[in-house]
Structure formats: C-alpha cells, structure tokens
Write a protein that holds these residues in place. Structure first.
Motif, mmCIF file in Angstrom:
data_model
loop_
_atom_site.group_PDB
_atom_site.id
_atom_site.type_symbol
_atom_site.label_atom_id
_atom_site.label_comp_id
_atom_site.label_asym_id
_atom_site.label_seq_id
_atom_site.Cartn_x
_atom_site.Cartn_y
_atom_site.Cartn_z
ATOM 1 N N HIS A 78 0.864 -1.192 0.000
ATOM 2 C CA HIS A 78 0.000 0.000 0.000
ATOM 3 C C HIS A 78 0.899 1.241 0.000
ATOM 4 C CE1 HIS A 78 -3.467 -2.532 0.761
ATOM 5 N NE2 HIS A 78 -2.833 -3.081 1.786
ATOM 6 N N PRO A 79 1.485 1.573 -1.136
ATOM 7 C CA PRO A 79 2.514 2.612 -1.170
ATOM 8 C C PRO A 79 2.058 3.971 -0.650
ATOM 9 C CG PRO A 79 1.801 2.004 -3.394
ATOM 10 C CD PRO A 79 1.257 0.978 -2.465
ATOM 11 N N ALA A 80 0.791 4.335 -0.860
ATOM 12 C CA ALA A 80 0.329 5.653 -0.400
ATOM 13 C C ALA A 80 0.350 5.764 1.118
ATOM 14 C CB ALA A 80 -1.074 5.931 -0.920
ATOM 15 N N HIS A 81 0.262 4.615 1.825
ATOM 16 C CA HIS A 81 0.330 4.615 3.287
ATOM 17 C C HIS A 81 1.768 4.596 3.787
ATOM 18 C CE1 HIS A 81 -3.938 4.256 3.931
ATOM 19 N NE2 HIS A 81 -4.009 3.171 3.169
ATOM 20 N N VAL A 82 2.704 4.320 2.909
ATOM 21 C CA VAL A 82 4.113 4.200 3.308
ATOM 22 C C VAL A 82 4.925 5.414 2.892
ATOM 23 C CG1 VAL A 82 6.211 2.793 3.095
ATOM 24 C CG2 VAL A 82 3.962 1.687 3.137
ATOM 25 N N VAL A 83 4.723 5.881 1.656
ATOM 26 C CA VAL A 83 5.561 6.946 1.089
ATOM 27 C C VAL A 83 4.693 8.072 0.538
ATOM 28 C CG1 VAL A 83 7.411 7.512 -0.530
ATOM 29 C CG2 VAL A 83 7.228 5.192 0.393
ATOM 30 N N GLY A 84 5.058 9.294 0.877
ATOM 31 C CA GLY A 84 4.475 10.470 0.254
ATOM 32 C C GLY A 84 5.589 11.256 -0.398
ATOM 33 N N ALA A 85 5.349 11.788 -1.589
ATOM 34 C CA ALA A 85 6.425 12.454 -2.326
ATOM 35 C C ALA A 85 5.940 13.744 -2.956
ATOM 36 C CB ALA A 85 6.984 11.523 -3.405
ATOM 37 N N VAL A 86 6.846 14.709 -3.000
ATOM 38 C CA VAL A 86 6.642 15.943 -3.750
ATOM 39 C C VAL A 86 7.825 16.087 -4.679
ATOM 40 C CG1 VAL A 86 6.401 18.450 -3.680
ATOM 41 C CG2 VAL A 86 5.379 17.059 -1.877
ATOM 42 N N LEU A 87 7.586 15.958 -5.972
ATOM 43 C CA LEU A 87 8.644 16.119 -6.954
ATOM 44 C C LEU A 87 8.568 17.499 -7.569
ATOM 45 C CD1 LEU A 87 8.654 12.659 -8.773
ATOM 46 C CD2 LEU A 87 10.054 13.430 -6.855
ATOM 47 N N GLU A 88 9.711 18.004 -8.006
ATOM 48 C CA GLU A 88 9.794 19.346 -8.558
ATOM 49 C C GLU A 88 8.858 19.524 -9.750
ATOM 50 O OE1 GLU A 88 13.423 22.508 -9.348
ATOM 51 O OE2 GLU A 88 13.768 20.367 -9.541
ATOM 52 N N SER A 89 8.591 18.432 -10.437
ATOM 53 C CA SER A 89 7.775 18.524 -11.643
ATOM 54 C C SER A 89 6.290 18.252 -11.384
ATOM 55 C CB SER A 89 8.284 17.522 -12.690
ATOM 56 O OG SER A 89 8.220 16.196 -12.175
ATOM 57 N N SER A 90 5.883 18.227 -10.090
ATOM 58 C CA SER A 90 4.483 17.944 -9.774
ATOM 59 C C SER A 90 3.561 18.913 -10.506
ATOM 60 C CB SER A 90 4.252 18.062 -8.266
ATOM 61 O OG SER A 90 4.970 17.068 -7.564
ATOM 62 N N SER A 91 2.475 18.375 -11.077
ATOM 63 C CA SER A 91 1.546 19.218 -11.824
ATOM 64 C C SER A 91 0.125 18.921 -11.383
ATOM 65 C CB SER A 91 1.700 18.984 -13.329
ATOM 66 O OG SER A 91 1.437 17.632 -13.643
#
Length: 304
Positions: A78-91
């Motif tokens: 369940h990746p959304a419960h384990v890792v949250g990410a903000v990448l520079e290219s988020s749109s």
C-alpha cells in the motif's frame, strides 16, 4: 489524524543510473533513517532528482537498488500509506480546486475522504480549498503538493526542492512542519541545491556532486569539525602566544581578534583565566556551510 505509519529506512545500494552515454548517478550507497530530517544536497544536475525517482519506482536503476523499508517501491503493498512524495515537476489540473484535486487523488488511492480536509488544514491551505489551482502561486502549489503527499499519512516523506517558491514566512513554516513530522518518527528526505536553505532544518546531510556521494553524516558533526571560536582581547598578541600549538588554526581578525579552530570556547576561557588575560568577547562561530558546500562540490561537471 490516525497514528502515522512507522518510518522506514530509505536505502540506496550501489545505485547507478545511465541515460545513454550520460551517467547521472554512480554507485550511490547511503541510508536515510527514521526520526530525522535528512538533507539531500548537491548542485543542479548532481543526480538528486534521478536518485529520488529511482527510490519512487519512476526510473529503473541501471545497477544497484533503491529500497524503502527493505523493498523496492513497486513491491510495497500500500505505497500511499508508506511513502508520500513531492517532486519538482508535480503538476495539477488548472481547472480543479485544491479540495477537488485532493478528493480525486484520495479516491484513486483508496484513501478516506476525510483526509482531504485534514491535510488542507495541516498545510495551511483551508482558506484556498475552493480556489482553482490554475491561479495558485508556486508557493501555494508547493503546499498543495505537500498536502497530496500527506494524504495517506505516510511514514516516509520524499520532497524534491519543497521550499521553491515559498516566501520567508513559508520557509519558516516548512522548517517547523518538517521537524514536527520527523519528531513523530517519520523519515523525511529533503533535496535542495542550497545548503543555507535547509541548514536550520536538517539533522543529517547527504551531499552528491556529478552523481557521486561526497559527504554523509550528522550536520552537527560537520558543524563541530568546521566551526571556529572568535575571541577578542586587548592582549591579543600575548593570547596568541599562549595558544601557540594548542589550536589547529589561529587567524587574526581586525585589530584585537583571533579566530581559532581546534579549541572550544571553554578551552580558550580556561586558558585566559589561568594566565589572567582580559577577554572582551568569546563566542563559538558557526561554520560557513555554504562555502564548505561549494568546496565539496567544486571541480565537478553538472549532469543533465
């Protein structure tokens, strides 16, 4: 908010990534541990974003592995419960409101709808929840990206240049927010190309240049090794003679000052007291980490 997922260690094990003839990352081996904010630092083109994309399963390594809690991202149940990410290219879709964007992401990730208003409040975005994302400033988009990363209440946060576009008040807020997340036992990895931007936030640093690791460890160790002591005295010459051989470096500063390396303020104060040397100032000077950063990364060629 429910109790967050426990932080997991992020591991890069001999990570190497090539894009054709360009080697973006070379044999990166380092671990990022829970309960601490780790700054992932390096000049533009150093391989930071490529490494983070490998950790998030967006780019396949040419050699080596990137693991979260001992598993590749693709193997997390369940990746959304384990890792949250903000990448520079988020749109974001410019026509959606902030709340509707988060509702869409929550539904796609099978997350409870109640989390939307919780993360809007946590990131200071409640006032802007009904506004269309197309009218957001870069700083507001950064906050919305962080809110999206927190939807699953993950134990691991991977943030690529999260301070971009934030005003001074926003940067101060971000520092406190990241410190609070780490205090809850989460793993917080923050990339940046400006050391001064994260110096007041991070516990550990990972420095890369031209895709290679050049430094890793607690920031406090680096500060202790690179810091100095400033002492001012009307008897500067006599004090310098007494200090001869005790300090690793002694530099004169203006008319009455000395900058010392290799001694603590307590060492200097004790020596001055024993020899009845009058002191007008005695202070620990933080290191010029921006200069150190430039020294660590100088002589390297930027990578795409």
């Amino acid at each position: 908010m429910r109790e967050p997922t426990s932080g997991q260690t992020i591991e890069f094990q001999g990570l190497t990534k090539r894009f054709g003839r360009v080697q973006a990352v070379t044999d990166l081996t380092v671990s990022v541990v829970p309960g601490r904010v780790t700054g992932f630092l390096g000049p533009n083109g150093a391989g930071k974003t490529t490494s983070l994309r490998c950790a998030l399963g967006l780019v396949a390594p040419s050699e080596g592995r990137a693991l979260i809690g001992g598993r590749p991202y693709a193997d997390l149940p369940h990746p959304a419960h384990v890792v949250g990410a903000v990448l520079e290219s988020s749109s974001f879709h410019p026509g959606r409101s902030a709340r509707n964007h988060l509702r869409w992401v929550a539904q796609a990730s099978e997350l409870p709808p109640a989390r939307v208003d919780e993360v809007l409040a946590a990131t200071g975005m409640t006032t802007y929840a009904r506004r269309r994302v197309g009218g957001f400033s870069l700083g507001m988009r950064q906050r919305l990206g962080l809110a999206q990363a927190l939807l699953g209440d993950p134990g691991v946060l991977i943030l690529d240049e999260p301070a971009n576009g934030l005003d001074p008040a926003g940067i101060a807020w971000l520092r406190g927010f990241l410190r609070a997340l780490a205090a809850e036992g989460r793993t917080v990895l923050v990339s940046s190309h400006v050391l001064g931007e994260v110096q007041q936030t991070v516990d550990d640093i990972v420095v890369v240049a031209a895709g290679r690791l050049v430094a890793h460890g607690p920031l406090s160790d680096l500060e202790a090794a690179q810091g100095s002591v400033l002492v001012r005295s009307p008897e500067r010459t006599r004090l310098a003679e007494l200090l001869d051989g005790s300090a690793s470096t002694v530099e004169t500063v203006e008319a009455d000052g000395l900058r010392l390396r290799g001694l603590s303020p307590a060492d200097v104060g004790r020596l001055a007291h024993e020899h009845h040397v009058e002191l007008h100032e005695l202070a620990l000077q933080p290191p010029d980490l921006e200069r150190l950063f430039l020294d660590l990364t100088s002589g390297t060629e930027a990578r795409p």
